[in-house]
Design a protein around this motif. Structure first.
Motif, PDB file in Angstrom:
ATOM      1  N   HIS A   1       0.870  -1.182   0.000  1.00 60.19           N
ATOM      2  CA  HIS A   1       0.000   0.000   0.000  1.00 60.19           C
ATOM      3  C   HIS A   1       0.904   1.227   0.000  1.00 60.19           C
ATOM      4  CE1 HIS A   1      -3.092   2.914   1.235  1.00 60.19           C
ATOM      5  NE2 HIS A   1      -3.963   2.011   0.839  1.00 60.19           N
ATOM      6  N   PRO A   2       0.554   2.257  -0.735  1.00 60.75           N
ATOM      7  CA  PRO A   2       1.464   3.408  -0.866  1.00 60.75           C
ATOM      8  C   PRO A   2       1.705   4.180   0.421  1.00 60.75           C
ATOM      9  CG  PRO A   2      -0.655   3.861  -1.912  1.00 60.75           C
ATOM     10  CD  PRO A   2      -0.639   2.407  -1.591  1.00 60.75           C
ATOM     11  N   TYR A   3       0.747   4.153   1.360  1.00 60.99           N
ATOM     12  CA  TYR A   3       0.959   4.969   2.560  1.00 60.99           C
ATOM     13  C   TYR A   3       0.408   4.349   3.847  1.00 60.99           C
ATOM     14  CZ  TYR A   3      -3.842   6.403   1.462  1.00 60.99           C
ATOM     15  OH  TYR A   3      -5.183   6.403   1.165  1.00 60.99           O
ATOM     16  N   LEU A   4      -0.361   3.274   3.782  1.00 57.93           N
ATOM     17  CA  LEU A   4      -0.895   2.655   4.989  1.00 57.93           C
ATOM     18  C   LEU A   4      -0.211   1.319   5.270  1.00 57.93           C
ATOM     19  CD1 LEU A   4      -4.776   3.181   4.793  1.00 57.93           C
ATOM     20  CD2 LEU A   4      -3.152   4.363   6.278  1.00 57.93           C
ATOM     21  N   PRO A   5       0.115   1.022   6.535  1.00 58.03           N
ATOM     22  CA  PRO A   5       0.595  -0.325   6.870  1.00 58.03           C
ATOM     23  C   PRO A   5      -0.582  -1.306   6.868  1.00 58.03           C
ATOM     24  CG  PRO A   5       0.524   1.062   8.830  1.00 58.03           C
ATOM     25  CD  PRO A   5       0.142   1.938   7.685  1.00 58.03           C
ATOM     26  N   LYS A   6      -0.495  -2.316   6.033  1.00 56.27           N
ATOM     27  CA  LYS A   6      -1.579  -3.289   5.911  1.00 56.27           C
ATOM     28  C   LYS A   6      -0.990  -4.698   5.872  1.00 56.27           C
ATOM     29  CE  LYS A   6      -5.289  -2.256   3.643  1.00 56.27           C
ATOM     30  NZ  LYS A   6      -6.305  -1.964   2.590  1.00 56.27           N
ATOM     31  N   TYR A   7      -1.712  -5.627   6.493  1.00 58.76           N
ATOM     32  CA  TYR A   7      -1.266  -7.013   6.564  1.00 58.76           C
ATOM     33  C   TYR A   7      -2.462  -7.940   6.374  1.00 58.76           C
ATOM     34  CZ  TYR A   7       2.580  -4.697   9.037  1.00 58.76           C
ATOM     35  OH  TYR A   7       3.603  -3.856   9.394  1.00 58.76           O
ATOM     36  N   THR A   8      -2.150  -9.159   5.944  1.00 61.29           N
ATOM     37  CA  THR A   8      -3.148 -10.227   5.876  1.00 61.29           C
ATOM     38  C   THR A   8      -2.748 -11.339   6.833  1.00 61.29           C
ATOM     39  OG1 THR A   8      -3.718  -9.768   3.564  1.00 61.29           O
ATOM     40  CG2 THR A   8      -4.264 -11.944   4.408  1.00 61.29           C
ATOM     41  N   ILE A   9      -3.682 -11.757   7.670  1.00 57.90           N
ATOM     42  CA  ILE A   9      -3.484 -12.912   8.534  1.00 57.90           C
ATOM     43  C   ILE A   9      -3.988 -14.147   7.798  1.00 57.90           C
ATOM     44  CG2 ILE A   9      -4.247 -14.044  10.661  1.00 57.90           C
ATOM     45  CD1 ILE A   9      -4.246 -11.372  12.024  1.00 57.90           C
ATOM     46  N   GLN A  10      -3.120 -15.137   7.659  1.00 59.71           N
ATOM     47  CA  GLN A  10      -3.464 -16.366   6.954  1.00 59.71           C
ATOM     48  C   GLN A  10      -3.461 -17.543   7.920  1.00 59.71           C
ATOM     49  OE1 GLN A  10      -0.454 -16.646   3.897  1.00 59.71           O
ATOM     50  NE2 GLN A  10      -1.464 -15.172   2.559  1.00 59.71           N
ATOM     51  N   ASN A  11      -4.256 -18.581   7.588  1.00 61.46           N
ATOM     52  CA  ASN A  11      -4.249 -19.806   8.382  1.00 61.46           C
ATOM     53  C   ASN A  11      -3.137 -20.734   7.913  1.00 61.46           C
ATOM     54  OD1 ASN A  11      -5.179 -20.965   6.001  1.00 61.46           O
ATOM     55  ND2 ASN A  11      -7.296 -21.125   6.703  1.00 61.46           N
ATOM     56  N   GLU A  12      -3.125 -21.973   8.406  1.00 58.74           N
ATOM     57  CA  GLU A  12      -2.043 -22.895   8.066  1.00 58.74           C
ATOM     58  C   GLU A  12      -2.033 -23.290   6.600  1.00 58.74           C
ATOM     59  OE1 GLU A  12      -4.986 -25.504  10.476  1.00 58.74           O
ATOM     60  OE2 GLU A  12      -4.536 -23.372  10.190  1.00 58.74           O
ATOM     61  N   GLN A  13      -3.186 -23.176   5.910  1.00 61.69           N
ATOM     62  CA  GLN A  13      -3.242 -23.457   4.478  1.00 61.69           C
ATOM     63  C   GLN A  13      -2.925 -22.224   3.636  1.00 61.69           C
ATOM     64  OE1 GLN A  13      -6.026 -24.712   6.442  1.00 61.69           O
ATOM     65  NE2 GLN A  13      -4.921 -26.646   6.544  1.00 61.69           N
ATOM     66  N   LYS A  14      -2.484 -21.141   4.289  1.00 59.76           N
ATOM     67  CA  LYS A  14      -2.175 -19.860   3.649  1.00 59.76           C
ATOM     68  C   LYS A  14      -3.409 -19.234   3.010  1.00 59.76           C
ATOM     69  CE  LYS A  14       2.770 -20.563   2.992  1.00 59.76           C
ATOM     70  NZ  LYS A  14       3.923 -20.406   2.074  1.00 59.76           N
ATOM     71  N   GLU A  15      -4.567 -19.498   3.607  1.00 54.24           N
ATOM     72  CA  GLU A  15      -5.813 -18.871   3.175  1.00 54.24           C
ATOM     73  C   GLU A  15      -6.055 -17.607   3.998  1.00 54.24           C
ATOM     74  OE1 GLU A  15      -8.140 -23.087   2.168  1.00 54.24           O
ATOM     75  OE2 GLU A  15      -8.399 -22.081   4.112  1.00 54.24           O
ATOM     76  N   PRO A  16      -6.403 -16.483   3.359  1.00 50.62           N
ATOM     77  CA  PRO A  16      -6.647 -15.239   4.100  1.00 50.62           C
ATOM     78  C   PRO A  16      -7.792 -15.406   5.099  1.00 50.62           C
ATOM     79  CG  PRO A  16      -6.447 -14.812   1.738  1.00 50.62           C
ATOM     80  CD  PRO A  16      -6.540 -16.303   1.897  1.00 50.62           C
ATOM     81  N   VAL A  17      -7.589 -14.869   6.305  1.00 50.03           N
ATOM     82  CA  VAL A  17      -8.599 -14.958   7.352  1.00 50.03           C
ATOM     83  C   VAL A  17      -9.017 -13.572   7.831  1.00 50.03           C
ATOM     84  CG1 VAL A  17      -9.106 -15.831   9.672  1.00 50.03           C
ATOM     85  CG2 VAL A  17      -7.724 -17.201   8.102  1.00 50.03           C
ATOM     86  N   LEU A  18      -8.040 -12.709   8.111  1.00 49.96           N
ATOM     87  CA  LEU A  18      -8.311 -11.371   8.624  1.00 49.96           C
ATOM     88  C   LEU A  18      -7.352 -10.375   7.993  1.00 49.96           C
ATOM     89  CD1 LEU A  18      -8.680 -12.161  12.452  1.00 49.96           C
ATOM     90  CD2 LEU A  18     -10.558 -11.665  10.861  1.00 49.96           C
ATOM     91  N   LYS A  19      -7.678  -9.094   8.151  1.00 49.57           N
ATOM     92  CA  LYS A  19      -6.827  -8.003   7.693  1.00 49.57           C
ATOM     93  C   LYS A  19      -6.403  -7.152   8.880  1.00 49.57           C
ATOM     94  CE  LYS A  19      -6.961  -8.404   3.092  1.00 49.57           C
ATOM     95  NZ  LYS A  19      -5.762  -8.477   2.226  1.00 49.57           N
ATOM     96  N   ILE A  20      -5.227  -6.558   8.793  1.00 52.03           N
ATOM     97  CA  ILE A  20      -4.752  -5.584   9.776  1.00 52.03           C
ATOM     98  C   ILE A  20      -4.468  -4.286   9.045  1.00 52.03           C
ATOM     99  CG2 ILE A  20      -2.991  -5.008  11.486  1.00 52.03           C
ATOM    100  CD1 ILE A  20      -2.512  -7.963  11.900  1.00 52.03           C
ATOM    101  N   VAL A  21      -5.031  -3.200   9.544  1.00 56.39           N
ATOM    102  CA  VAL A  21      -4.848  -1.885   8.921  1.00 56.39           C
ATOM    103  C   VAL A  21      -4.324  -0.920   9.978  1.00 56.39           C
ATOM    104  CG1 VAL A  21      -5.919   0.012   7.647  1.00 56.39           C
ATOM    105  CG2 VAL A  21      -6.748  -2.339   7.327  1.00 56.39           C
ATOM    106  N   GLY A  22      -3.161  -0.338   9.716  1.00 58.80           N
ATOM    107  CA  GLY A  22      -2.559   0.600  10.645  1.00 58.80           C
ATOM    108  C   GLY A  22      -2.814   2.036  10.261  1.00 58.80           C
ATOM    109  N   PRO A  23      -2.389   2.982  11.108  1.00 65.82           N
ATOM    110  CA  PRO A  23      -2.605   4.401  10.829  1.00 65.82           C
ATOM    111  C   PRO A  23      -1.594   4.939   9.816  1.00 65.82           C
ATOM    112  CG  PRO A  23      -1.422   4.156  12.877  1.00 65.82           C
ATOM    113  CD  PRO A  23      -1.734   2.747  12.411  1.00 65.82           C
ATOM    114  N   PHE A  24      -1.915   6.084   9.237  1.00 71.31           N
ATOM    115  CA  PHE A  24      -1.009   6.732   8.280  1.00 71.31           C
ATOM    116  C   PHE A  24       0.306   7.113   8.952  1.00 71.31           C
ATOM    117  CE2 PHE A  24       0.534  10.860   6.609  1.00 71.31           C
ATOM    118  CZ  PHE A  24       0.981  10.427   5.373  1.00 71.31           C
ATOM    119  N   CYS A  25       0.226   7.575  10.194  1.00 68.69           N
ATOM    120  CA  CYS A  25       1.414   7.965  10.943  1.00 68.69           C
ATOM    121  C   CYS A  25       1.464   7.168  12.242  1.00 68.69           C
ATOM    122  CB  CYS A  25       1.405   9.470  11.243  1.00 68.69           C
ATOM    123  SG  CYS A  25       2.828  10.028  12.221  1.00 68.69           S
ATOM    124  N   SER A  26       2.571   6.458  12.461  1.00 71.65           N
ATOM    125  CA  SER A  26       2.712   5.650  13.669  1.00 71.65           C
ATOM    126  C   SER A  26       3.414   6.407  14.794  1.00 71.65           C
ATOM    127  CB  SER A  26       3.503   4.373  13.350  1.00 71.65           C
ATOM    128  OG  SER A  26       4.803   4.689  12.866  1.00 71.65           O
TER     129      SER A  26
END
Length: 279
Positions: A181-206
């Protein structure tokens, strides 16, 4: 609190503690199988004046729960406190990170210790690859986190940050994958099969003064809030002179314990990426 005997471990279906190459936390003398105190000749010495923290009682492990994660079945919040290292404060010399992990009432649940060689810590800084060993209160390693050496720039989307969560050690149960992402910290939480389960979205400024920094855990479509990973404000002096941070992790009580463990791993990755900087 006395350390349970091997018989108690067997009754709770917990695996026996492995041999470690790292001294992670102090241990007290336990009880022999006949109920008598162990000989002081075989007990690990405890520093004078050491007061063991209040420990969370071991819950019954439900079917299908990996050994060690039964602690997470009864809580909806974890507090992660990084220990202040004197060498870092005085000399600015980067050391292996250590963390106490407790529940919402202050009972210790886990203890985490990084294992990285000195050259890697000094040369790579917060971008360094690491192995994080997470033990329960009786010295058994229950979770292992591994982070490879990847690029830390959003301009290079082909080699972003990732973390593998293993429980028991050697058995992957989930992953944390950084999303470009160009300016936001973003992550995907995956299970053991590497299937997406949840998203993590951080603030523009930490970088926030006198307030917490919240990373929101959301559903895959990012419309529903599931939990938070919050870097807590610890005061001017600690923020100015150390990189020892406190975090709070909140999740639903009925969330899969494996995903709770992956959220704990995400907390460490976020710490290294945004808050593990020299003072």
């Amino acid at each position: 609190m006395a350390v349970p005997s091997n018989k108690i471990y067997a009754d709770n279906n917990l695996h026996m503690p492995p041999v470690y190459a790292i001294d992670m936390q102090p241990k007290s003398a336990g009880m022999a199988s006949d109920g008598q105190p162990q000989s002081t000749a075989t007990a690990v010495p405890v520093p004078p004046g050491y007061v063991p923290p209040a420990m969370m009682p071991v819950p019954q492990r439900p079917p299908g729960c990996p050994p060690g994660l039964e602690y997470l079945t009864q809580i909806d919040q974890l507090l992660v406190k990084q220990k202040v290292e004197l060498a870092e404060v005085v000399f600015g010399w980067e050391t292996n990170n250590k963390y106490d992990i407790s529940n919402s009432v202050g009972q210790q649940v886990f203890y985490a210790a990084e294992k990285t060689d000195c050259c890697t810590r000094q040369c790579c800084g917060p971008l360094r690859p690491f192995v994080m060993h997470i033990q329960d209160n009786y010295g058994q390693e229950v979770i292992t986190l591994t982070r490879p050496l990847n690029c830390g720039s959003c301009c290079c989307p082909c080699c972003l940050q990732e973390l593998e969560v293993q429980c028991p050690p050697g058995n992957p149960i989930g992953y944390v994958i950084q999303d470009w992402h160009p300016y936001l910290p973003k992550y995907t939480i995956q299970n053991e099969q590497k299937e997406p389960v949840l998203k993590i979205v951080g603030p523009f400024c930490s970088c926030k003064c006198c307030s917490d920094v919240n990373f929101e855990v959301k559903s895959l479509d990012e419309t529903a809030m599931v939990g938070t990973i919050s870097k807590q404000w610890t005061g001017f002096l600690r923020e100015a002179y150390t990189d020892a941070d406190n975090f709070g992790i909140k999740f639903p009580m009925d969330l899969d314990v494996k995903i709770k463990a992956v959220m704990l791993g995400a907390c460490f990755l976020i710490d290294f990426m945004f808050f593990e900087h020299s003072k």
